[in-house]
Write a protein that holds these residues in place. Structure first.
Motif, PDB file in Angstrom:
ATOM      1  N   ARG A 175      -4.446  16.611   3.093  1.00  0.00           N
ATOM      2  CA  ARG A 175      -3.269  17.494   3.184  1.00  0.00           C
ATOM      3  C   ARG A 175      -2.070  16.733   3.740  1.00  0.00           C
ATOM      4  O   ARG A 175      -0.934  17.015   3.400  1.00  0.00           O
ATOM      5  N   GLY A 176      -2.315  15.745   4.590  1.00  0.00           N
ATOM      6  CA  GLY A 176      -1.243  14.944   5.189  1.00  0.00           C
ATOM      7  C   GLY A 176      -0.936  13.671   4.427  1.00  0.00           C
ATOM      8  O   GLY A 176      -0.460  12.697   5.025  1.00  0.00           O
ATOM      9  N   ALA A 177      -1.166  13.637   3.126  1.00  0.00           N
ATOM     10  CA  ALA A 177      -0.951  12.423   2.325  1.00  0.00           C
ATOM     11  C   ALA A 177       0.492  11.930   2.399  1.00  0.00           C
ATOM     12  O   ALA A 177       0.745  10.720   2.392  1.00  0.00           O
ATOM     13  N   VAL A 178       1.449  12.840   2.484  1.00  0.00           N
ATOM     14  CA  VAL A 178       2.857  12.434   2.579  1.00  0.00           C
ATOM     15  C   VAL A 178       3.078  11.636   3.857  1.00  0.00           C
ATOM     16  O   VAL A 178       3.765  10.598   3.854  1.00  0.00           O
TER      17      VAL A 178
ATOM     18  N   ILE B  90      -2.020  13.845  -5.641  1.00  0.00           N
ATOM     19  CA  ILE B  90      -2.582  14.791  -4.672  1.00  0.00           C
ATOM     20  C   ILE B  90      -1.679  16.018  -4.577  1.00  0.00           C
ATOM     21  O   ILE B  90      -2.148  17.149  -4.496  1.00  0.00           O
ATOM     22  N   TRP B  91      -0.370  15.797  -4.603  1.00  0.00           N
ATOM     23  CA  TRP B  91       0.597  16.877  -4.455  1.00  0.00           C
ATOM     24  C   TRP B  91       0.508  17.866  -5.623  1.00  0.00           C
ATOM     25  O   TRP B  91       0.616  19.071  -5.431  1.00  0.00           O
TER      26      TRP B  91
ATOM     27  N   TRP C 210       1.682   6.548  -6.876  1.00  0.00           N
ATOM     28  CA  TRP C 210       0.509   6.980  -7.617  1.00  0.00           C
ATOM     29  C   TRP C 210      -0.305   8.030  -6.875  1.00  0.00           C
ATOM     30  O   TRP C 210      -0.516   9.124  -7.384  1.00  0.00           O
ATOM     31  N   ALA C 211      -0.788   7.732  -5.693  1.00  0.00           N
ATOM     32  CA  ALA C 211      -1.753   8.612  -5.015  1.00  0.00           C
ATOM     33  C   ALA C 211      -1.133   9.915  -4.525  1.00  0.00           C
ATOM     34  O   ALA C 211      -1.638  11.004  -4.834  1.00  0.00           O
TER      35      ALA C 211
ATOM     36  N   ALA D 200       0.834  -1.210   0.000  1.00  0.00           N
ATOM     37  CA  ALA D 200       0.000   0.000   0.000  1.00  0.00           C
ATOM     38  C   ALA D 200       0.865   1.256   0.000  1.00  0.00           C
ATOM     39  O   ALA D 200       0.548   2.246  -0.676  1.00  0.00           O
ATOM     40  N   GLY D 201       1.982   1.225   0.729  1.00  0.00           N
ATOM     41  CA  GLY D 201       2.894   2.367   0.754  1.00  0.00           C
ATOM     42  C   GLY D 201       3.518   2.632  -0.604  1.00  0.00           C
ATOM     43  O   GLY D 201       3.641   3.779  -1.030  1.00  0.00           O
TER      44      GLY D 201
END
Length: 144
Positions: free
Chosen positions: A54-57, A25-26, A20-21, A13-14
């Motif tokens: 916003r915290g996707a990273v 988003i960024w 990709w994700a 998943a990471g």
């Protein structure tokens, strides 16, 4: 065995999230909006879901830390010998870094800080607590 399976799942998943994700988003405000709308499985309001995007990273970081930590913990448990503490230390470091990452995620949701970890197009947004404080000040100033 369960820890190895879960750890592998988190690592996969990471990788998906990192390749990709998170980059989408960024770079793309529209993608961030769509992801926010699709996070309906979380029992939080839209402001918290937006903060999570916003915290996707950090979400990606947590996946790697949890995956690596679970795998190291599983291997340490299987090898538990007196002189083999490296895997335990890696597991413990992973848990500690995950806690720091979760704390940073909460700061992003609540205050939108640190901005370096927030996608550029979302850096001007108010965090949940920041917005509530602003609304309270705004109401007070209009009362008096």
């Amino acid at each position: 065995m369960v820890a190895l399976i879960l750890g592998t799942g988190f690592l996969i998943a990471g990788v998906y999230h990192a390749l990709w994700a998170t980059p989408r988003i960024w770079r793309d405000p529209e993608q961030a909006r769509r992801v926010t709308e699709n996070l309906t499985g979380f029992p939080f309001g839209p402001e918290v879901r937006r903060g999570m995007v916003r915290g996707a990273v950090l979400m990606t970081t947590n996946m790697f830390l949890l995956g690596g930590g679970l795998i190291c913990g599983a291997f340490w448990q299987q090898r538990a010998t007196a002189g083999d503490g490296t895997l335990l230390w890696v597991f413990m470091a992973s848990v500690g870094l995950t806690l720091v990452s979760v704390l940073l995620g909460l700061l992003i949701i609540w205050f939108n800080l640190p901005t370096a970890l927030v996608p550029p197009h979302m850096r001007d947004e108010a965090g949940l607590v920041t917005r509530k404080l602003h609304d309270m000040r705004h109401r007070r100033s209009h009362r008096g």
